[in-house]
Design an enzyme around this catalytic site. Structure first.
Site, short mmCIF file in Angstrom:
data_model
loop_
_atom_site.label_atom_id
_atom_site.label_comp_id
_atom_site.label_asym_id
_atom_site.label_seq_id
_atom_site.Cartn_x
_atom_site.Cartn_y
_atom_site.Cartn_z
N CYS B 24 0.83 -1.20 0.00
CA CYS B 24 0.00 0.00 0.00
C CYS B 24 0.87 1.26 0.00
O CYS B 24 1.68 1.46 0.91
CB CYS B 24 -0.93 -0.09 1.20
SG CYS B 24 -1.34 1.43 2.03
N CYS B 27 0.72 3.69 2.92
CA CYS B 27 1.34 3.09 4.11
C CYS B 27 2.84 3.32 4.10
O CYS B 27 3.45 3.59 5.13
CB CYS B 27 1.06 1.60 4.16
SG CYS B 27 -0.69 1.18 4.16
#
Lengths: 309, 100
Positions: B24, B27
């Site tokens: 991600c 992230c």
């Protein structure tokens, strides 16, 4: 501490990073200043397959290459900064950071981008991250074998609806208008997909649930009929709002709060230029942002050269 | 992992938990901010990261459906929870009420 640059680029998405590359290569002392992470909205995209010259890359990777490229030419980058004060005047362009650093520059390029538009209906804030998402690539996996709703009727809504069928058992597209605003290809793919159901002229009026989202209220606009629709997740793709808060002090904005620019991407304030998703334009792609970043940088360089004459 | 996570969130100090996944983008953008926050706060807070793919039972228990999601626990109680990238200043403000 005081710092002085030729150009400060506000924003570190593809427009800002490209401007940084062009400015630094032209030996302009440049700082890219961003209150968010490097890459902007690009990092939300799992796979970028329409960036010419690169067959397929994640948004995060592409952002990092652009960052390295800018830094290799001497561009400085401060990401995740907390900007306390900003002046965008013809003779005073400056920024103050929370640690007291005062940054001045002769020119500024605003490449602040945009963010996902929200529906603004009851329950939306409460269930964000508990069933409501604005990012299919980030959150699609959490809805494996679940029934979900996609809101919107543009290219991103239809493309993401199709990509979410990889996870979800059923996708219902809810669109407020009587026609989609997407390419024929995207429409056909969504309409003909066996897992996709479509509700036209329909809106969500509220979100309900306990710990996480359980249902939405749907309203059919033509008949006025309402219905409680059970769903595990709702993905919202109804466009973007420009990040131009605080610019109305000095810059001309249009009715959508986008920055009004000339074709050379100059604004109404001398020495202030703008590039990317925050300007008044039709298409918002990584490629168009990169193009804007180039134009704004070249115009800024010309402006600085003329000032020094 | 389950036992140790349950123990960790019992800490009387605020425990900042970053639910993330390796694939991600946001992230990854969160990681250096969190690291800088953790080193600046020192022993006053505890900061941990939970990979939702490696620890699906923890993620499911808290109904994590968006990443990154930041949660703050203290003595086993949930003090805060919100998805999205959190800036350092924001994290500092969030833990301030719970500092000893």
């Amino acid at each position: 501490m005081n710092k002085k640059y030729d150009v400060v680029v506000l924003g570190a998405g593809p427009a800002g990073l490209t401007a940084g590359i062009y400015l630094s290569r032209a030996r302009q002392k440049t700082l890219i200043l961003s209150d968010g992470p490097v890459g902007g909205q690009m990092i939300l995209t799992h796979e970028i397959a329409n960036y010419p010259g690169v067959e397929s890359i994640s948004g995060y990777q592409l952002a990092n290459i652009m960052k390295k490229q800018a830094q290799s030419f001497g561009c400085e980058i401060i990401a995740n900064a907390s900007i306390q004060k900003m002046e965008l005047m013809p003779l005073n362009k400056s920024f103050v950071l929370d640690d007291g650093t005062r940054i001045e520059s002769d020119a500024v390029i605003l490449a602040t981008g945009g963010r996902s538009r929200t529906l603004g209906v009851p329950g939306e804030a409460q269930f964000k991250g508990r069933g409501i998402s604005y990012c299919a690539t980030c959150d699609g996996d959490f809805f494996t074998d679940k029934e979900i709703v996609v809101v919107g009727g543009g290219n991103s809504a239809l493309d993401e609806a199709v990509s979410l069928t990889k996870y979800a058992s059923k996708v219902t597209i809810v669109h407020m208008l009587d026609a989609f605003q997407a390419s024929q290809h995207a429409i056909e793919e969504a309409v003909n997909h066996p897992k996709i159901d479509i509700r036209m002229e329909t809106v969500i009026t509220a979100f309900h649930g306990e710990e996480s989202l359980q249902s939405v209220d749907l309203k059919q606009l033509k008949t006025g009929e309402t219905e409680v629709f059970k769903t595990d997740g709702v993905f919202i793709f109804i466009g973007y709002v420009p990040n131009t808060e605080g610019f109305d002090c000095c810059l001309d904005l249009n009715e959508r709060q986008e920055i009004v620019v000339r074709t050379d991407l100059s604004t109404n304030v001398p020495g202030v230029f703008s590039a990317g998703d925050n300007i008044d334009k039709l298409y918002r792609q990584v490629t168009t942002a990169v193009g804007d970043g180039t134009v704004a940088a070249l115009t800024a360089i010309r402006y600085l050269t003329e000032q020094k004459k | 992992m389950k036992a140790s996570f349950d123990q960790i969130i019992q800490d009387p100090r605020p425990v900042v938990v970053d639910f993330f996944a390796t694939w991600c983008g946001p992230c990854k953008a969160q990681a250096p901010i969190l690291q800088s926050f953790a080193s600046e706060m020192g022993d006053a807070v505890r900061v941990i990261k939970i990979d939702v793919d490696q620890n699906p039972e923890v993620a499911q228990r808290y109904g994590i459906q968006s990443i990154p999601t930041m949660m703050i626990f203290q003595a086993g109680n949930v003090r805060y929870r919100q998805p999205g990238v959190h800036q350092k200043e924001q994290l500092k403000q969030l833990v301030r009420p719970y500092l000893a």
